[in-house]
Design an enzyme around this catalytic site. Sequence first.
Site, PDB file in Angstrom:
ATOM      1  N   HIS A  64      -3.015   7.021   1.966  1.00  0.00           N
ATOM      2  CA  HIS A  64      -3.488   5.693   1.579  1.00  0.00           C
ATOM      3  C   HIS A  64      -4.864   5.480   2.215  1.00  0.00           C
ATOM      4  O   HIS A  64      -5.094   5.861   3.362  1.00  0.00           O
ATOM      5  CB  HIS A  64      -2.506   4.624   2.056  1.00  0.00           C
ATOM      6  CG  HIS A  64      -3.066   3.245   1.917  1.00  0.00           C
ATOM      7  ND1 HIS A  64      -3.594   2.792   0.729  1.00  0.00           N
ATOM      8  CD2 HIS A  64      -3.238   2.244   2.822  1.00  0.00           C
ATOM      9  CE1 HIS A  64      -4.042   1.567   0.904  1.00  0.00           C
ATOM     10  NE2 HIS A  64      -3.843   1.210   2.158  1.00  0.00           N
TER      11      HIS A  64
ATOM     12  N   CYS B 295       0.818  -1.229   0.000  1.00  0.00           N
ATOM     13  CA  CYS B 295       0.000   0.000   0.000  1.00  0.00           C
ATOM     14  C   CYS B 295       0.846   1.271   0.000  1.00  0.00           C
ATOM     15  O   CYS B 295       0.343   2.349  -0.312  1.00  0.00           O
ATOM     16  CB  CYS B 295      -0.922   0.009   1.209  1.00  0.00           C
ATOM     17  SG  CYS B 295      -1.966  -1.437   1.299  1.00  0.00           S
TER      18      CYS B 295
ATOM     19  N   ASN C 174     -10.114  -0.101  -0.402  1.00  0.00           N
ATOM     20  CA  ASN C 174      -8.648  -0.069  -0.308  1.00  0.00           C
ATOM     21  C   ASN C 174      -8.075  -0.703  -1.580  1.00  0.00           C
ATOM     22  O   ASN C 174      -8.287  -1.880  -1.830  1.00  0.00           O
ATOM     23  CB  ASN C 174      -8.244  -0.861   0.945  1.00  0.00           C
ATOM     24  CG  ASN C 174      -6.740  -0.933   1.167  1.00  0.00           C
ATOM     25  OD1 ASN C 174      -5.948  -0.602   0.288  1.00  0.00           O
ATOM     26  ND2 ASN C 174      -6.350  -1.395   2.342  1.00  0.00           N
TER      27      ASN C 174
END
Length: 325
Positions: free
Chosen positions: A252, A113, A282
């Site tokens: 993020h 990520c 996500n």
Amino acid sequence: MRKVGIIGVGEYLPSKILTNADLEKMVDTSDEWITTRSGIKQRRLVAKGEAASDLAIKAAKGALKGARLKPHDLDLIIVATITPDMQFPSVACILQDALSAKDAICFDISAACAGFVYAIVIAQQFIAAGTCKNALVVGVEVLSTITDWQDRNTCVLFGDGAGAAVLAPVKSGGILSGYLGSDGSKKGLLMLPGGGSRNPTSQQTLNKRLHYLKMKGNELFKLAIMTMTKAAQQALKQAGLKCSDLDIIIPHQANVRILMAVAKKLGVSKDKVYMNIEKYGNMSSASTATALCEAVKEGRVKKGDIVLLDAFGAGLVWGACIIEW
Ligand code: UT7
């Protein structure tokens, strides 16, 4: 050292939408649980046969257009992904061929990520050192292919997408600092155990569902808040700036609650935190990349603004950078 800035951004989200209501029919979950625990309402999924490079090409073309550059102007392509088309060759090489960016050095990086922030910092250093002039950085994920659609702990969280940025020398402003960190001792908190050289794909690994990602979300939650806060503070310190100097935070997108807690710890107003998690979930490295692209396109990032990119993910890895837009 040359100053380096982001001169173009692009994104691509596949058109198929999976809502929380759809997930209620697949696993024992509810729109209420997903919304209150994560902030996610829906996510995008690729069509059958669509791979990471297909998404990356579209995002890259948008970023090149924004930068007013042609593919042959690129001398570096870095793709941040944990869901490449295949183990090798890299998505970056596949992208180079599709774009006809014949003069570019191409490689992928695996920083989950935090991949987009890692790739931005790496590209900046290539350009600042004079090794390259124009770089394309892409964050792309097809997480739906490594998601266990029977595991309610994880399947409600992830989505597919791509975001891209073109970096080049600039006269003023640009990237003021880049702070990266890692802690491999926490590697077990988020991983894809099967399919690598440790557990090569076999009937047994498939039966054990090792080809799907495994996550200890609750343990990661606290680490994400702590680490993203620390990364932001370090990047600000390197740039000689304070939290109050920030115009916008582009983080993020793992969980709205994580982002609100980071904003609180930094003492930054919540409305300065850009979020697209509600629409996309996500998307690992693509989350920060698409958030940057959308913030720019919506006019939330203006010339002269001080922008913080801040990310955290499997590894563990984390990174933050300060950009004067
Ligand atoms: O991208 C970077 C890396 N990832 C992260 O940083 C993710 C960080 N973690 C998180 O965002 C949160 O921990 C989650 C959203 C993953 C989970 O939220 P939580 O508040 O930490 O919930 P939990 O894991 O502690 O689970 C609470 C309860 C459990 O039930 P019991 O044991 O209390 O009876 C779970 O079984 O919620 C249950 N649960 C669900 N219930 C309905 C877990 N998933 C679901 C679900 N629907 N989808």
